[in-house]
Design a protein around this motif. Structure first.
Motif, mmCIF file in Angstrom:
data_model
loop_
_atom_site.group_PDB
_atom_site.id
_atom_site.type_symbol
_atom_site.label_atom_id
_atom_site.label_comp_id
_atom_site.label_asym_id
_atom_site.label_seq_id
_atom_site.Cartn_x
_atom_site.Cartn_y
_atom_site.Cartn_z
ATOM 1 N N VAL A 80 -8.441 4.087 4.352
ATOM 2 C CA VAL A 80 -8.074 2.735 3.931
ATOM 3 C C VAL A 80 -9.300 1.838 4.054
ATOM 4 C CG1 VAL A 80 -6.507 0.785 4.258
ATOM 5 C CG2 VAL A 80 -5.719 3.108 4.758
ATOM 6 N N LEU B 98 -6.937 3.934 -0.112
ATOM 7 C CA LEU B 98 -6.195 2.697 -0.338
ATOM 8 C C LEU B 98 -7.028 1.523 0.162
ATOM 9 C CD1 LEU B 98 -2.722 3.876 0.998
ATOM 10 C CD2 LEU B 98 -3.212 3.309 -1.399
ATOM 11 N N THR C 231 0.824 -1.207 0.000
ATOM 12 C CA THR C 231 0.000 0.000 0.000
ATOM 13 C C THR C 231 0.863 1.265 0.000
ATOM 14 O OG1 THR C 231 -0.231 -0.477 2.370
ATOM 15 C CG2 THR C 231 -2.138 -0.894 0.970
ATOM 16 N N ALA D 189 0.755 4.025 -2.932
ATOM 17 C CA ALA D 189 0.503 5.435 -2.624
ATOM 18 C C ALA D 189 1.582 6.321 -3.226
ATOM 19 C CB ALA D 189 0.441 5.630 -1.107
ATOM 20 N N ASP E 194 -1.588 2.842 6.945
ATOM 21 C CA ASP E 194 -1.322 3.845 5.912
ATOM 22 C C ASP E 194 -1.887 5.221 6.226
ATOM 23 O OD1 ASP E 194 -0.100 2.328 3.406
ATOM 24 O OD2 ASP E 194 -1.616 1.038 4.307
ATOM 25 N N GLY F 160 -5.696 1.563 -5.043
ATOM 26 C CA GLY F 160 -5.593 2.928 -4.542
ATOM 27 C C GLY F 160 -6.211 3.915 -5.515
#
Length: 347
Positions: free
Chosen positions: A224, A149, A130, A134, A209, A280
């Motif tokens: 997320v 995400l 992730t 990103a 994240d 994402g």
């Protein structure tokens, strides 16, 4: 170069130690249980050291260049390990996904630079795929102001991961808004998301994240998502009414005992058959959007190969300060891991 796997007898620590033995690597296995360590070390023909997370830890790290910390829950174990690493000038890596640990590590950035060591949590499935996605989306859309995400994995939980999830329930959900971590209810927001195999109902989760992607990209709004049936989403939302009770000691002990009795973690066949889709989406102030997807190996296999890739990188490059995986290795890291495809972008 001497380096240590701490928590080597846990589910993920053992997977990493086994991979090291297959590759001819010779890390020092460490933890608190001599009987478990001795059995594992003899099976893999690796050295071991018995040490707890106490005053003896700094001395135990004095001859080690790096420690890969695998002993959760990291909310309890990361701080003493990081402090020992700062004192012994030992690089610190871990496999956590806990937001509080990422934020605490960022606070220690200057101390790590002064000690000449790196502090880099999240070098496994939490959060390499992730984090790299990103960073890739940010590189393609530098003016992005929001980031979502998510990941779709069916491999199941290890006991340690499940216990960490139970510990997080009383705190509810977490997102980032305008650059600030913002508490929200459990299952705060829902969406229909195509992670890679068709649209699925998904809900927000307090994944690492919301911390690491901020440090990696500077995007101020981050959420997320995890696939979850509407029924399970509603069950999670109902827990908001009793969240305070979920933090009671006896409730936590009860839930964790059930986990210990029922979970052993996925076996090799389950891991090999359960790949993961990572998704994402970024948006800018003008409303333009960009999506990205990548298919990677099972989360635990990603943790093994990702952690060892980061160990090698740190030992070779000797960086310092607080870093995320993508800040050290670039977004290309995820594509280099066994079982990974390439990031596909779409507008």
């Amino acid at each position: 170069m001497s380096w240590m796997i701490y928590g080597a007898t846990g589910y993920t620590g053992t997977l990493i130690a086994e991979a090291c033995a297959r590759q001819g690597l010779t890390p020092l296995l460490a933890g608190r249980s001599e009987s478990k360590l001795k059995a594992l070390a003899e099976r893999l023909n690796l050295p071991y050291r018995v040490v707890g997370l106490d005053g003896a830890l700094t001395e135990a790290l004095a001859d080690q260049q790096l420690v890969l910390h695998c002993a959760g829950p990291f909310s309890a174990t990361a701080e003493p390990m990081m402090q020992a690493c700062l004192a012994s000038q030992t690089h610190y890596l871990d496999i956590t996904g806990e937001v509080a640990v990422f934020e605490r590590t960022a606070e220690l950035d200057e101390q790590a630079k002064a000690a000449g060591i790196v502090l880099m949590p999240g070098v496994g499935f939490d959060v390499i795929p992730t984090d790299c996605l990103a960073a890739r989306l940010k590189a393609e859309m530098p003016d992005a102001v929001s980031l979502a995400l998510g990941f779709d994995s069916r491999s199941g939980f290890s006991p340690g991961t499940a216990k960490t999830s139970v510990e997080a329930l009383p705190q509810g959900g977490l997102i980032r808004r305008k650059g600030q971590l913002t508490p929200v209810p459990l299952a705060y927001r829902n969406a229909e998301i195509d992670f890679g195999g068709g649209k699925k109902h998904a809900t927000t989760i307090p994944w690492g994240d919301v911390s690491t992607a901020w440090h990696s990209t500077g995007i101020p709004d981050i959420e997320v998502y995890l696939p979850m049936s509407p029924r399970k989403t509603q069950q999670l939302q109902r827990l908001n009414a009793v969240r305070g009770m979920l933090g009671w000691g006896w409730v936590q002990r009860f839930l964790k005992r059930r986990i210990e009795a029922r979970l052993t973690g996925p076996d090799e066949s389950q891991r090999s058959s359960a790949t993961t889709w990572v998704w994402g989406r970024v948006s800018n102030a003008e409303g333009h959007t960009l999506e990205g997807r990548i298919q990677v190996a099972n989360g635990y296999d990603v943790t093994v190969t990702g952690a060892l890739a980061m160990v090698e990188r740190v030992l070779t490059e000797n960086p310092s300060g607080f870093l995320t995986p993508s800040k050290l290795a670039g977004w290309q890291l995820v594509e280099s891991l066994p079982g990974s495809g390439t990031i596909a972008l779409s507008r």
